[in-house]
Write an enzyme that holds these catalytic residues in place. Structure first.
Site, PDB file in Angstrom:
ATOM      1  N   GLY A 109      38.817 -48.282  18.248  1.00 26.31           N
ATOM      2  CA  GLY A 109      38.923 -47.124  18.703  1.00 26.31           C
ATOM      3  C   GLY A 109      40.399 -46.791  19.341  1.00 26.31           C
ATOM      4  O   GLY A 109      40.959 -47.818  19.881  1.00 26.31           O
ATOM      5  N   SER A 110      40.885 -45.552  19.367  1.00 30.06           N
ATOM      6  CA  SER A 110      42.080 -45.319  20.039  1.00 30.06           C
ATOM      7  C   SER A 110      42.140 -44.026  20.549  1.00 30.06           C
ATOM      8  O   SER A 110      41.444 -43.218  20.080  1.00 30.06           O
ATOM      9  CB  SER A 110      43.275 -45.722  19.346  1.00 30.06           C
ATOM     10  OG  SER A 110      43.399 -44.594  18.200  1.00 30.06           O
ATOM     11  N   GLY A 111      42.722 -43.764  21.766  1.00 24.91           N
ATOM     12  CA  GLY A 111      42.813 -42.325  22.484  1.00 24.91           C
ATOM     13  C   GLY A 111      43.980 -42.034  22.544  1.00 24.91           C
ATOM     14  O   GLY A 111      45.300 -42.572  22.028  1.00 24.91           O
ATOM     15  N   THR A 113      45.879 -42.472  25.253  1.00 20.55           N
ATOM     16  CA  THR A 113      46.580 -43.423  25.897  1.00 20.55           C
ATOM     17  C   THR A 113      46.215 -45.063  25.614  1.00 20.55           C
ATOM     18  O   THR A 113      47.095 -45.719  25.805  1.00 20.55           O
ATOM     19  CB  THR A 113      46.199 -43.407  27.494  1.00 20.55           C
ATOM     20  OG1 THR A 113      46.229 -41.910  27.843  1.00 20.55           O
ATOM     21  CG2 THR A 113      47.092 -44.141  28.769  1.00 20.55           C
ATOM     22  N   LYS A 114      44.988 -45.172  25.242  1.00 25.47           N
ATOM     23  CA  LYS A 114      44.652 -46.584  25.146  1.00 25.47           C
ATOM     24  C   LYS A 114      44.214 -46.999  23.726  1.00 25.47           C
ATOM     25  O   LYS A 114      44.039 -46.216  22.853  1.00 25.47           O
ATOM     26  CB  LYS A 114      43.382 -46.817  26.236  1.00 25.47           C
ATOM     27  CG  LYS A 114      44.023 -46.794  27.508  1.00 25.47           C
ATOM     28  CD  LYS A 114      42.614 -46.614  28.677  1.00 25.47           C
ATOM     29  CE  LYS A 114      42.398 -45.425  28.682  1.00 25.47           C
ATOM     30  NZ  LYS A 114      41.039 -45.099  29.281  1.00 25.47           N
ATOM     31  N   VAL A 116      41.597 -49.630  21.941  1.00 24.79           N
ATOM     32  CA  VAL A 116      40.415 -50.764  21.967  1.00 24.79           C
ATOM     33  C   VAL A 116      40.099 -51.357  20.856  1.00 24.79           C
ATOM     34  O   VAL A 116      40.051 -51.108  19.868  1.00 24.79           O
ATOM     35  CB  VAL A 116      39.228 -49.716  22.313  1.00 24.79           C
ATOM     36  CG1 VAL A 116      37.964 -50.668  22.736  1.00 24.79           C
ATOM     37  CG2 VAL A 116      39.383 -48.689  23.492  1.00 24.79           C
ATOM     38  N   LYS A 130      40.553 -53.386  26.236  1.00 23.53           N
ATOM     39  CA  LYS A 130      41.140 -52.023  26.070  1.00 23.53           C
ATOM     40  C   LYS A 130      42.487 -52.406  26.860  1.00 23.53           C
ATOM     41  O   LYS A 130      43.075 -53.202  27.825  1.00 23.53           O
ATOM     42  CB  LYS A 130      40.554 -51.318  27.146  1.00 23.53           C
ATOM     43  CG  LYS A 130      40.134 -49.719  26.534  1.00 23.53           C
ATOM     44  CD  LYS A 130      39.734 -49.078  27.726  1.00 23.53           C
ATOM     45  CE  LYS A 130      38.534 -48.197  27.403  1.00 23.53           C
ATOM     46  NZ  LYS A 130      37.991 -47.199  28.207  1.00 23.53           N
ATOM     47  N   ASP A 242      38.766 -35.296  31.914  1.00 23.85           N
ATOM     48  CA  ASP A 242      38.933 -34.933  30.412  1.00 23.85           C
ATOM     49  C   ASP A 242      37.210 -35.551  29.776  1.00 23.85           C
ATOM     50  O   ASP A 242      37.129 -36.787  29.176  1.00 23.85           O
ATOM     51  CB  ASP A 242      39.899 -36.161  29.772  1.00 23.85           C
ATOM     52  CG  ASP A 242      40.177 -35.835  28.368  1.00 23.85           C
ATOM     53  OD1 ASP A 242      39.497 -34.904  27.826  1.00 23.85           O
ATOM     54  OD2 ASP A 242      40.999 -36.675  27.923  1.00 23.85           O
TER      55      ASP A 242
HETATM   56  N1  LIG Z   1      33.616 -50.275  25.435  1.00 24.52           N
HETATM   57  C1  LIG Z   1      34.020 -49.658  24.122  1.00 24.52           C
HETATM   58  N2  LIG Z   1      33.475 -50.262  22.934  1.00 24.52           N
HETATM   59  C2  LIG Z   1      33.773 -49.426  21.947  1.00 24.52           C
HETATM   60  N3  LIG Z   1      34.567 -48.476  21.653  1.00 24.52           N
HETATM   61  C3  LIG Z   1      35.277 -48.142  22.636  1.00 24.52           C
HETATM   62  C4  LIG Z   1      34.649 -48.593  23.936  1.00 24.52           C
HETATM   63  N4  LIG Z   1      35.542 -47.916  25.025  1.00 24.52           N
HETATM   64  C5  LIG Z   1      36.426 -47.129  24.121  1.00 24.52           C
HETATM   65  N5  LIG Z   1      36.104 -46.924  22.870  1.00 24.52           N
HETATM   66  C6  LIG Z   1      36.652 -46.149  21.799  1.00 24.52           C
HETATM   67  O1  LIG Z   1      38.147 -46.243  21.990  1.00 24.52           O
HETATM   68  C7  LIG Z   1      38.700 -44.664  21.844  1.00 24.52           C
HETATM   69  C8  LIG Z   1      39.648 -44.911  23.156  1.00 24.52           C
HETATM   70  O2  LIG Z   1      39.208 -45.272  24.345  1.00 24.52           O
HETATM   71  P1  LIG Z   1      39.325 -44.220  25.685  1.00 24.52           P
HETATM   72  O3  LIG Z   1      39.170 -45.132  26.907  1.00 24.52           O
HETATM   73  O4  LIG Z   1      38.768 -42.984  25.593  1.00 24.52           O
HETATM   74  O5  LIG Z   1      41.316 -44.230  25.575  1.00 24.52           O
HETATM   75  P2  LIG Z   1      42.142 -42.832  25.928  1.00 24.52           P
HETATM   76  O6  LIG Z   1      42.230 -42.909  27.523  1.00 24.52           O
HETATM   77  O7  LIG Z   1      43.276 -43.164  25.058  1.00 24.52           O
HETATM   78  O8  LIG Z   1      41.339 -41.638  25.493  1.00 24.52           O
HETATM   79  C9  LIG Z   1      37.334 -44.031  22.416  1.00 24.52           C
HETATM   80  O9  LIG Z   1      37.472 -42.754  22.135  1.00 24.52           O
HETATM   81  C10 LIG Z   1      36.136 -44.783  21.989  1.00 24.52           C
HETATM   82  O10 LIG Z   1      35.909 -44.113  20.629  1.00 24.52           O
HETATM   83 MG   LIG Z   2      39.667 -41.291  25.801  1.00 25.73          MG
END
Ligand SMILES: Nc1ncnc2c1ncn2[C@@H]1O[C@H](COP(=O)(O)OP(=O)(O)O)[C@@H](O)[C@H]1O
Ligand SMILES: [Mg+2]
Ligand SMILES: *[C@@H]1O[C@H](CO)[C@@H](O)[C@H](O)[C@H]1NC(C)=O
Ligand SMILES: *[C@@H]1O[C@H](CO)[C@@H](O)[C@H](O)[C@H]1NC(C)=O
Length: 463
Positions: A109-111, A113-114, A116, A130, A242
């Site tokens: 996954g990615s968002g 900022t981060k 994963v 992450k 958020d």
């Molecule tokens: N522990 C995890 N296991 C599996 N997927 C994850 C985990 N943490 C985050 N993700 C996936 O990665 C995406 C981005 O992580 P997130 O922390 O929400 O980043 P951002 O701050 O960029 O939004 C999430 O929307 C989720 O789908």
């Molecule tokens: Mg997020």
């Protein structure tokens, strides 16, 4: 993945909190701020285009301001209540050294900022890694605005550090577990932060809408328990700024929040009630300003209304047992109008759970089970049969029931149903699963099952 080795790598034996403080106090930010930093000012590439050789020039003042604001925020959090043995013991046991052992990397996954990744770690199993998403919108927008990739990367790293700091201090089944972290500031002025977390799967709202009500109720209940914990956390009342389904993941059927970089422990300050406005699309609330000059319960209410609009409205009502619908309607109405705080909301959810588990929701009906023959110690072979919705199995009609009497009523209401088997399988509430069948072939012994056959069933003669 290359093992990041830096000052933190050498300091693994020290408490994690100390490592974080060390990292923040490290020279990097100061170096960025120094006017004599090499390459300061605009620089030009060989072909006359604007570009900066490493080491990078100093970030513009506005970015430096943002960096120091984030750093102060982080330091405050890192040194606030909870930064004792209690917080540190939850930092997880994995460190930079473990990153050299991971295999099977893949993006999950990615968002904003981060980024994963999933990874397999011998001895631990699958974990999530992450890190800052270099190509993500957060970093690229910052670079567009300030033209300073290193400073922007650092700014984003502070968000991840904040998340790690919060995860170290929070301990709840609704918060994703931190297995460890790796800080590397040998890349000065950049820092690299990698958080190692329990691996989940993204929340798929569309898929959830197709699961049984009991499972959807479980997700809402876990969310309510999480919000109750956040409202009374050791760090004060925490608001998720958020708040969206994509900030949560499922781990073994349990909902957990994973994105915590946009959380705040500050309650809004105010002079009068009008300063305490909670604005949502199409709806706004004015809360009380307390004598202490803080908006009363604003963080808690913001979380609760978001839970209402993103989760409850979709997951709670449809296909709920009809006798529970008025209660669920009350919960929706009271959270949607913020008449309930999180305490009352949790109370109302627990009441629903109690009614559901104890079968008190069942309406008085004529006894129907006497229309069935009982065969203890038998079941039929698992095979394709007629489907019903929402079934726990895609092979046939597998439903959660209170008792055989309720199952008989369900079987009577389904034209195809000729028999049902009450199995030993239990749902999360402890209710048995019953398999409803249209045909009665291949009986096999099973001490844990009870087979009920409709007396009028056409296939009876096969017995
Ligand atoms: N522990 C995890 N296991 C599996 N997927 C994850 C985990 N943490 C985050 N993700 C996936 O990665 C995406 C981005 O992580 P997130 O922390 O929400 O980043 P951002 O701050 O960029 O939004 C999430 O929307 C989720 O789908
Ligand atoms: Mg997020
Ligand atoms: C709650 O019920 C009242 C009275 O029926 C209604 O006016 C209000 O719009 C409802 N609120 C929500 C959020 O459904
Ligand atoms: C809610 O419950 C918590 C924990 O039990 C308690 O400390 C708090 O005072 C309660 N708040 C309200 C408004 O009832």
């Amino acid at each position: 993945m290359r093992a990041a080795r830096g000052k933190e790598g050498a300091s693994l034996a020290r408490p994690r909190g100390a490592a974080l403080l060390g990292l923040l106090a490290a020279s990097a930010l100061l170096a960025l701020a120094l006017p004599s930093f090499p390459g300061a000012g605009p620089c030009w590439g060989a072909n006359g285009t604007r570009g900066c050789p490493r080491p990078a020039r100093r970030p513009p003042p506005a970015l430096l301001d943002e960096l120091s604001r984030r750093q102060r925020d982080l330091l405050r959090l890192a040194t606030s209540a909870g930064d004792t043995e209690l917080g540190l013991s939850r930092g997880g046991r994995l460190g930079c050294g473990d990153l050299s052992r991971v295999t099977e990397l893949g993006v999950v996954g990615s968002g904003f900022t981060k980024l994963v990744l999933r990874a397999a770690l011998p001895g631990t199993g699958a974990i999530a890694l992450k890190s800052v998403h270099r190509g993500g919108s957060d970093v690229s927008r910052c670079v567009q605005r300030y033209g300073h990739p290193a400073g922007c990367h650092r700014l984003a790293s502070y968000k991840l550090l904040k998340e790690v700091t919060l995860l170290q201090r929070l301990d709840h089944p609704g918060v994703v577990k931190l297995h460890g972290q790796c800080y590397d500031n040998s890349l000065d002025p950049e820092i690299r932060v990698i958080a190692m977390l329990e691996l989940g799967s993204p929340l798929e709202m569309i898929q959830l809408l197709q699961t049984p009500w009991e499972e959807r109720f479980k997700i809402c209940l876990s969310l309510v328990k999480l919000l109750f914990y956040l409202a009374h956390s050791p760090l004060g009342s925490i608001v998720l700024l958020d708040f969206q389904p994509r900030q949560f993941v499922m781990v073994d059927g349990n909902l957990k929040v994973t994105d915590m970089d946009d959380a705040s422990t500050e309650e809004l300050s105010c002079k009068e009630d009008n300063d305490c406005t909670l604005d949502f699309p199409g709806k706004s609330f004015i809360l009380k300003c307390t004598a202490a000059g803080k908006c009363d319960g604003l963080n808690e209410k913001k979380n609760l209304f978001n839970a209402y609009r993103y989760f409850f409205t979709y997951l709670l009502p449809h296909t709920a047992p009809s006798a529970l619908r008025p209660l669920l309607g009350d919960i929706l109405n009271a959270t949607g109008d913020l008449r309930y705080g999180i305490n009352e909301t949790l109370g109302a959810f627990e009441k629903v759970l109690h009614l559901y588990k104890s079968g008190l929701y069942l309406q008085k009906r004529l006894p129907l089970l006497k229309e069935y023959i009982t065969l203890k110690g038998f079941r039929t072979m698992e095979m394709h049969d007629y489907k019903c919705w929402p079934s726990y199995s895609h092979l046939g009609c597998l439903l959660s029931i209170y008792n055989a009497e309720e199952a008989a009523a369900i079987c009577n209401s389904q034209p195809q149903c000729q028999s049902f088997i009450v199995t030993q399988q239990r749902t999360w509430t402890g209710r048995p699963l019953a398999s409803f069948r249209s045909s009665l072939t291949d009986l096999i012994p099973d001490v844990n099952a009870v087979l009920y056959i409709k007396r009028s069933a056409p296939s009876r003669e096969r017995l």
